[in-house]
Motif scaffolding. Sequence first.
Motif, mmCIF file in Angstrom:
data_model
loop_
_atom_site.group_PDB
_atom_site.id
_atom_site.type_symbol
_atom_site.label_atom_id
_atom_site.label_comp_id
_atom_site.label_asym_id
_atom_site.label_seq_id
_atom_site.Cartn_x
_atom_site.Cartn_y
_atom_site.Cartn_z
ATOM 1 N N ARG A 60 0.832 -1.211 0.000
ATOM 2 C CA ARG A 60 0.000 0.000 0.000
ATOM 3 C C ARG A 60 0.861 1.252 0.000
ATOM 4 O O ARG A 60 0.597 2.215 -0.737
ATOM 5 C CB ARG A 60 -0.913 -0.005 1.222
ATOM 6 C CG ARG A 60 -1.741 1.262 1.445
ATOM 7 C CD ARG A 60 -2.607 1.046 2.675
ATOM 8 N NE ARG A 60 -3.373 2.222 3.056
ATOM 9 C CZ ARG A 60 -2.991 3.112 3.955
ATOM 10 N NH1 ARG A 60 -1.797 2.987 4.537
ATOM 11 N NH2 ARG A 60 -3.772 4.121 4.271
ATOM 12 N N ARG A 61 1.903 1.254 0.808
ATOM 13 C CA ARG A 61 2.783 2.415 0.895
ATOM 14 C C ARG A 61 3.476 2.673 -0.443
ATOM 15 O O ARG A 61 3.675 3.824 -0.855
ATOM 16 C CB ARG A 61 3.813 2.191 1.998
ATOM 17 C CG ARG A 61 4.622 3.436 2.353
ATOM 18 C CD ARG A 61 5.585 3.159 3.496
ATOM 19 N NE ARG A 61 4.871 2.825 4.726
ATOM 20 C CZ ARG A 61 4.917 1.639 5.318
ATOM 21 N NH1 ARG A 61 5.641 0.662 4.773
ATOM 22 N NH2 ARG A 61 4.261 1.421 6.424
ATOM 23 N N VAL A 167 -5.522 6.113 0.914
ATOM 24 C CA VAL A 167 -5.290 6.269 2.351
ATOM 25 C C VAL A 167 -6.536 5.894 3.140
ATOM 26 O O VAL A 167 -6.457 5.267 4.207
ATOM 27 C CB VAL A 167 -4.850 7.717 2.663
ATOM 28 C CG1 VAL A 167 -4.842 7.970 4.163
ATOM 29 C CG2 VAL A 167 -3.463 7.981 2.083
ATOM 30 N N SER A 172 -4.029 -0.601 5.849
ATOM 31 C CA SER A 172 -2.577 -0.442 5.875
ATOM 32 C C SER A 172 -1.904 -1.803 5.835
ATOM 33 O O SER A 172 -2.530 -2.842 6.073
ATOM 34 C CB SER A 172 -2.149 0.312 7.139
ATOM 35 O OG SER A 172 -2.368 -0.496 8.282
ATOM 36 N N ASP A 173 -0.606 -1.806 5.531
ATOM 37 C CA ASP A 173 0.130 -3.061 5.436
ATOM 38 C C ASP A 173 0.164 -3.794 6.778
ATOM 39 O O ASP A 173 0.185 -5.023 6.814
ATOM 40 C CB ASP A 173 1.556 -2.784 4.932
ATOM 41 C CG ASP A 173 1.549 -2.191 3.538
ATOM 42 O OD1 ASP A 173 1.029 -2.833 2.621
ATOM 43 O OD2 ASP A 173 2.040 -1.053 3.365
ATOM 44 N N ARG A 174 0.162 -3.074 7.867
ATOM 45 C CA ARG A 174 0.151 -3.719 9.185
ATOM 46 C C ARG A 174 -1.212 -4.304 9.512
ATOM 47 O O ARG A 174 -1.314 -5.340 10.175
ATOM 48 C CB ARG A 174 0.549 -2.704 10.262
ATOM 49 C CG ARG A 174 2.023 -2.322 10.222
ATOM 50 C CD ARG A 174 2.369 -1.397 11.377
ATOM 51 N NE ARG A 174 3.789 -1.048 11.374
ATOM 52 C CZ ARG A 174 4.365 -0.271 12.289
ATOM 53 N NH1 ARG A 174 3.638 0.243 13.274
ATOM 54 N NH2 ARG A 174 5.655 0.000 12.215
ATOM 55 N N GLN A 175 -2.265 -3.641 9.059
ATOM 56 C CA GLN A 175 -3.619 -4.116 9.359
ATOM 57 C C GLN A 175 -3.978 -5.361 8.566
ATOM 58 O O GLN A 175 -4.752 -6.189 9.042
ATOM 59 C CB GLN A 175 -4.638 -3.015 9.065
ATOM 60 C CG GLN A 175 -4.565 -1.842 10.032
ATOM 61 C CD GLN A 175 -5.502 -0.711 9.631
ATOM 62 O OE1 GLN A 175 -5.791 -0.533 8.441
ATOM 63 N NE2 GLN A 175 -5.975 0.052 10.605
#
Length: 400
Positions: A60-61, A167, A172-175
């Motif tokens: 995503r980032r 956004v 997010s990549d962590r989620q």
Amino acid sequence: MLSGVVAALHLGKVSPAIPALQASLNLTMVQAGFLLSLTQLAGMLAGVLIGVFSDGMGLRRSIISGQMILCLASVIGMGARQPDELLMLRALEGLGFLLTTLPTPGLIRQLVSRERLALHLGLWGCYVAIGTSIAFIAGPTLIETMGWQGWWGVPAICSAAMIIWLVRAVPSDRQRQPPESASARWTAVPSEVWTHRLWTTLKASGPWRVGIAFAMYAGQWIAVIGFLPSIYADTGLSVPMAGALTALAAFVNISGSTSAALLLHRGISARRLLMVGYMCMAITTLFAFGQFTQGMPVVRYGAVLVFSAVGGVIPGTLFMLAVSVAPSERTVSTAVGWVQQISSMGMFVMPPLLAKLAGWAGGWHWTWLASGLASLIGLLLAAGLAQDDYVSSMPEKEYL
């Protein structure tokens, strides 16, 4: 997929603007060819490294960073006064394009169930055709009303809007919870992780073969479709009409990609789809540009439509294979990056090559020869596929 369409809008914005750029910046046809292909420079030189970088920084980032670069480069390009300035900015756009598109197949693989993966990746193969079609349809009218500088601002606004949407809408990549254990991805020292991903990808034969096959398709498609507005304008057609005909030629490519998605989902052999696509591209360019069809504009344009439509089965099929030949879940962007790096060489070389060939021959009547050679190489690669090269159940590893 919308992010890819916006990135492709940047890719396709040059073609309808070539006549205006020739008038205002004294752009030569060879420079126009490089302007079409320079977005592939980053991919040609460092596609696999950008893929490794995308795998490491987070999917995503990476996509958001790519859209930021595309937006910035387009805004700066609005003030260009020399062709060289645009050429350098197009190379920067190539970096943004790759950061946006390379991680997307891996992100799709994480978010979509295995049973529907072939369908979604096949549909992802439409993003270039959709984005370039929008550029060909909207470009001529907007260029007449706002000039090419105003036209350059349109995809910049689209990228800015896409950043906001990504956004808010994409976890997010962590989620996200990837299929493989997250701890396995980060157990090594960062330098060991990326070098291992790189070496694992480069020593696998699948990404090499898929990449070369992609280069043989993408190089001729972007060259033929990219020069159509100029070719038709030279015949006396108005710029809007030339843009509309080119837009339709690019748009029908979507039918091939969607057909490939459905057929792969139903278990049709990737080998069969690729052979049909390459054979059709070779035959139709002969009818579209051969001297024996001179004075037959309907036949020639019909051949261009078939060239793009049936050839469209190739990218949808190869996107599926590019993901399936990745050695592991953590190397999907790296493998796609290597495929992109090889295919970018074809997209970088073919447009200026065709322009040079047309200048040497005094016309476009030898285009079929270059396209035919590229299709022949693609056919040879497709013929080497096993009959059971692909099944919709997506086994852990599949090789071209």
